[in-house]
Design a protein around this motif. Structure first.
Motif, PDB file in Angstrom:
ATOM      1  N   GLY A 261      78.805  49.278  43.897  1.00  0.00           N
ATOM      2  CA  GLY A 261      77.775  48.379  44.403  1.00  0.00           C
ATOM      3  C   GLY A 261      77.200  47.476  43.333  1.00  0.00           C
ATOM      4  N   ARG A 262      76.323  46.596  43.769  1.00  0.00           N
ATOM      5  CA  ARG A 262      75.599  45.684  42.861  1.00  0.00           C
ATOM      6  C   ARG A 262      74.106  45.965  42.999  1.00  0.00           C
ATOM      7  NH1 ARG A 262      76.477  39.253  41.986  1.00  0.00           N
ATOM      8  NH2 ARG A 262      78.068  40.187  40.639  1.00  0.00           N
ATOM      9  N   PHE A 263      73.412  45.906  41.872  1.00  0.00           N
ATOM     10  CA  PHE A 263      71.986  46.239  41.842  1.00  0.00           C
ATOM     11  C   PHE A 263      71.209  45.175  41.072  1.00  0.00           C
ATOM     12  CE2 PHE A 263      74.487  50.033  42.247  1.00  0.00           C
ATOM     13  CZ  PHE A 263      73.838  50.777  43.209  1.00  0.00           C
ATOM     14  N   TYR A 264      70.064  44.812  41.611  1.00  0.00           N
ATOM     15  CA  TYR A 264      69.108  43.940  40.924  1.00  0.00           C
ATOM     16  C   TYR A 264      67.988  44.853  40.415  1.00  0.00           C
ATOM     17  CZ  TYR A 264      71.471  39.892  42.948  1.00  0.00           C
ATOM     18  OH  TYR A 264      72.408  38.937  43.275  1.00  0.00           O
ATOM     19  N   ILE A 265      67.919  45.005  39.099  1.00  0.00           N
ATOM     20  CA  ILE A 265      67.020  45.992  38.506  1.00  0.00           C
ATOM     21  C   ILE A 265      65.829  45.298  37.844  1.00  0.00           C
ATOM     22  CG2 ILE A 265      66.833  47.833  36.791  1.00  0.00           C
ATOM     23  CD1 ILE A 265      69.778  48.419  37.216  1.00  0.00           C
ATOM     24  N   PRO A 266      64.609  45.634  38.265  1.00  0.00           N
ATOM     25  CA  PRO A 266      63.413  45.029  37.667  1.00  0.00           C
ATOM     26  C   PRO A 266      63.346  45.292  36.158  1.00  0.00           C
ATOM     27  CG  PRO A 266      62.846  46.214  39.675  1.00  0.00           C
ATOM     28  CD  PRO A 266      64.265  46.577  39.346  1.00  0.00           C
ATOM     29  N   ALA A 267      62.683  44.391  35.466  1.00  0.00           N
ATOM     30  CA  ALA A 267      62.608  44.477  34.003  1.00  0.00           C
ATOM     31  C   ALA A 267      62.033  45.801  33.524  1.00  0.00           C
ATOM     32  CB  ALA A 267      61.771  43.319  33.467  1.00  0.00           C
ATOM     33  N   ASP A 268      61.000  46.293  34.202  1.00  0.00           N
ATOM     34  CA  ASP A 268      60.366  47.530  33.749  1.00  0.00           C
ATOM     35  C   ASP A 268      61.247  48.758  33.943  1.00  0.00           C
ATOM     36  OD1 ASP A 268      57.928  46.701  32.628  1.00  0.00           O
ATOM     37  OD2 ASP A 268      57.060  46.400  34.605  1.00  0.00           O
ATOM     38  N   LEU A 269      62.330  48.621  34.710  1.00  0.00           N
ATOM     39  CA  LEU A 269      63.297  49.706  34.855  1.00  0.00           C
ATOM     40  C   LEU A 269      64.560  49.425  34.039  1.00  0.00           C
ATOM     41  CD1 LEU A 269      63.001  50.426  38.682  1.00  0.00           C
ATOM     42  CD2 LEU A 269      61.894  51.624  36.791  1.00  0.00           C
ATOM     43  N   ALA A 270      64.526  48.304  33.284  1.00  0.00           N
ATOM     44  CA  ALA A 270      65.659  47.950  32.425  1.00  0.00           C
ATOM     45  C   ALA A 270      65.194  47.965  30.972  1.00  0.00           C
ATOM     46  CB  ALA A 270      66.219  46.592  32.834  1.00  0.00           C
ATOM     47  N   TYR A 271      64.927  46.798  30.410  1.00  0.00           N
ATOM     48  CA  TYR A 271      64.565  46.740  28.987  1.00  0.00           C
ATOM     49  C   TYR A 271      63.144  46.246  28.738  1.00  0.00           C
ATOM     50  CZ  TYR A 271      69.499  47.631  28.643  1.00  0.00           C
ATOM     51  OH  TYR A 271      70.732  48.216  28.798  1.00  0.00           O
ATOM     52  N   GLY A 272      62.403  46.007  29.823  1.00  0.00           N
ATOM     53  CA  GLY A 272      60.981  45.742  29.727  1.00  0.00           C
ATOM     54  C   GLY A 272      60.603  44.567  28.831  1.00  0.00           C
ATOM     55  N   PRO A 273      59.367  44.575  28.330  1.00  0.00           N
ATOM     56  CA  PRO A 273      58.914  43.475  27.473  1.00  0.00           C
ATOM     57  C   PRO A 273      59.610  43.455  26.116  1.00  0.00           C
ATOM     58  CG  PRO A 273      57.265  45.208  27.586  1.00  0.00           C
ATOM     59  CD  PRO A 273      58.307  45.544  28.617  1.00  0.00           C
ATOM     60  N   ALA A 274      60.187  44.579  25.702  1.00  0.00           N
ATOM     61  CA  ALA A 274      60.872  44.618  24.407  1.00  0.00           C
ATOM     62  C   ALA A 274      62.173  43.828  24.456  1.00  0.00           C
ATOM     63  CB  ALA A 274      61.149  46.066  23.996  1.00  0.00           C
ATOM     64  N   GLY A 275      62.828  43.811  25.620  1.00  0.00           N
ATOM     65  CA  GLY A 275      64.117  43.160  25.718  1.00  0.00           C
ATOM     66  C   GLY A 275      65.163  43.898  24.896  1.00  0.00           C
ATOM     67  N   LEU A 276      66.243  43.211  24.615  1.00  0.00           N
ATOM     68  CA  LEU A 276      67.313  43.753  23.778  1.00  0.00           C
ATOM     69  C   LEU A 276      67.885  42.576  23.001  1.00  0.00           C
ATOM     70  CD1 LEU A 276      68.572  46.626  23.433  1.00  0.00           C
ATOM     71  CD2 LEU A 276      70.405  45.862  24.957  1.00  0.00           C
ATOM     72  N   ALA A 277      67.195  42.264  21.906  1.00  0.00           N
ATOM     73  CA  ALA A 277      67.485  41.027  21.180  1.00  0.00           C
ATOM     74  C   ALA A 277      68.940  40.910  20.755  1.00  0.00           C
ATOM     75  CB  ALA A 277      66.568  40.934  19.960  1.00  0.00           C
ATOM     76  N   GLN A 278      69.531  42.025  20.291  1.00  0.00           N
ATOM     77  CA  GLN A 278      70.905  41.964  19.790  1.00  0.00           C
ATOM     78  C   GLN A 278      71.915  41.612  20.875  1.00  0.00           C
ATOM     79  OE1 GLN A 278      68.945  44.615  19.969  1.00  0.00           O
ATOM     80  NE2 GLN A 278      70.072  46.555  20.190  1.00  0.00           N
ATOM     81  N   ALA A 279      71.511  41.801  22.127  1.00  0.00           N
ATOM     82  CA  ALA A 279      72.400  41.469  23.251  1.00  0.00           C
ATOM     83  C   ALA A 279      71.954  40.189  23.961  1.00  0.00           C
ATOM     84  CB  ALA A 279      72.443  42.619  24.237  1.00  0.00           C
ATOM     85  N   GLY A 280      70.929  39.558  23.447  1.00  0.00           N
ATOM     86  CA  GLY A 280      70.444  38.329  24.061  1.00  0.00           C
ATOM     87  C   GLY A 280      69.607  38.546  25.302  1.00  0.00           C
TER      88      GLY A 280
END
Length: 305
Positions: A261-280
């Motif tokens: 399946g495909r999922f749209y995941i909210p930021a707070d359940l993914a990488y949040g305000p920190a993000g993941l700079a090394q991956a853009g």
């Protein structure tokens, strides 16, 4: 304390090595009969000028590269304090220890910890002058220190992330992701939205319940909200859901073994305000994740019948 101090001290040490290439001191062996006063004076003058010139050169380079400066008079005062008279090796060892402590205190200061040197020195003195070594106490104190410093670091990081969350970039990313998820929910028959905001479009429902600690073989692609893939995993890798972001874990559990399946995941359940700079991945970016749970290597999932 500027890190360049260490570099400059090493320069001085290098200069010492350069002029101390003999196997021993002539004056020690011959009661000063070989080295005249004039030679002694010349050596000390050239030595001082060599070290001073090297330090000045390093200060100049440091200032040009960083835009920062070191107070030469303060630096000189430190040198004079130690070099104006002969000091014991024990005293110099204490100075070296103090330099390391100052480095720790600099880091504490960056974290917002108040630097009460008097309290620290009183506690240090009491421990150092104790009649015996109390290993259990040292260990307990170290653990307490680590816990307190970690607590301060966590609070400082949370404060930083709270600021990032309110930044224009983060707000824009969150709104763009939410809009894309809403459109996917509206335009795809069978799409569902979970209580915590994940929009799931399940193509194939798998079997069984998946443990967070299962060893899985997945085909998985993580996409930015514009559809660009920034991470891809195939069945060559073993994936343990427990190590993934919360939204990924929930998505895998929704599928079961064999699911896709495909999922749209909210930021707070993914990488949040920190993000993941090394991956853009920017702050508060939603993720589009395509997942196929191919199989489980370890028998930790309960297969359905």
């Amino acid at each position: 304390m500027k890190k360049t101090i260490v570099t400059l001290m090493l320069v001085a040490a290098g200069a010492t090595a350069a002029v101390s290439c003999g196997s021993g001191s002539a004056s020690d062996k011959h009661n000063d009969s070989v080295v005249s006063n004039e030679t002694n004076d010349s050596i000390m003058i050239y030595y001082g000028r060599t070290i001073g010139g090297n330090i000045l050169s390093n200060l100049d380079t440091y200032a040009r590269e960083t835009g920062d400066t070191l107070d030469k008079e303060e630096y000189l005062a430190g040198l004079q304090y130690l070099l104006s008279e002969e000091r014991s090796n024990d005293f110099l060892s204490g100075v070296a220890g103090a330099m390391r402590i100052l480095g720790d205190m600099e880091e504490y200061g960056k974290m917002g910890i108040s630097l009460d040197r008097k309290k620290m020195l009183e506690a240090l003195r009491a421990s150092l002058l104790a009649d015996s070594v109390d290993v259990a106490r040292i260990q307990a104190d170290g653990e307490a220190l680590g816990a307190l410093v970690q607590s301060v670091a966590d609070k400082a990081e949370q404060r930083r992330l709270d600021v990032v969350r309110k930044s224009p970039e983060a707000i824009k990313n969150d709104r763009t992701g939410a809009a894309a998820a809403a459109a996917a929910l509206k335009n795809n028959a069978g799409a569902v939205k979970t209580d915590n905001g994940i929009v799931a479009i399940i193509e194939t429902k798998g079997k069984g319940d998946i443990s967070e600690h299962a060893h899985l073989r997945l085909n998985m692609k993580s996409r930015h909200i514009n559809g660009d893939v920034w991470q891809s995993t195939d069945t060559e890798q073993v994936i343990v859901p427990h190590g993934l972001a919360k939204g990924y874990i929930e998505a895998i559990k929704m599928l079961g073994i064999g699911g896709k399946g495909r999922f749209y995941i909210p930021a707070d359940l993914a990488y949040g305000p920190a993000g993941l700079a090394q991956a853009g991945v920017g702050p508060m970016e939603w993720m589009i994740v395509d997942i196929e749970v191919v199989r489980e290597d370890a028998p930790t999932a309960t297969a359905g019948k």
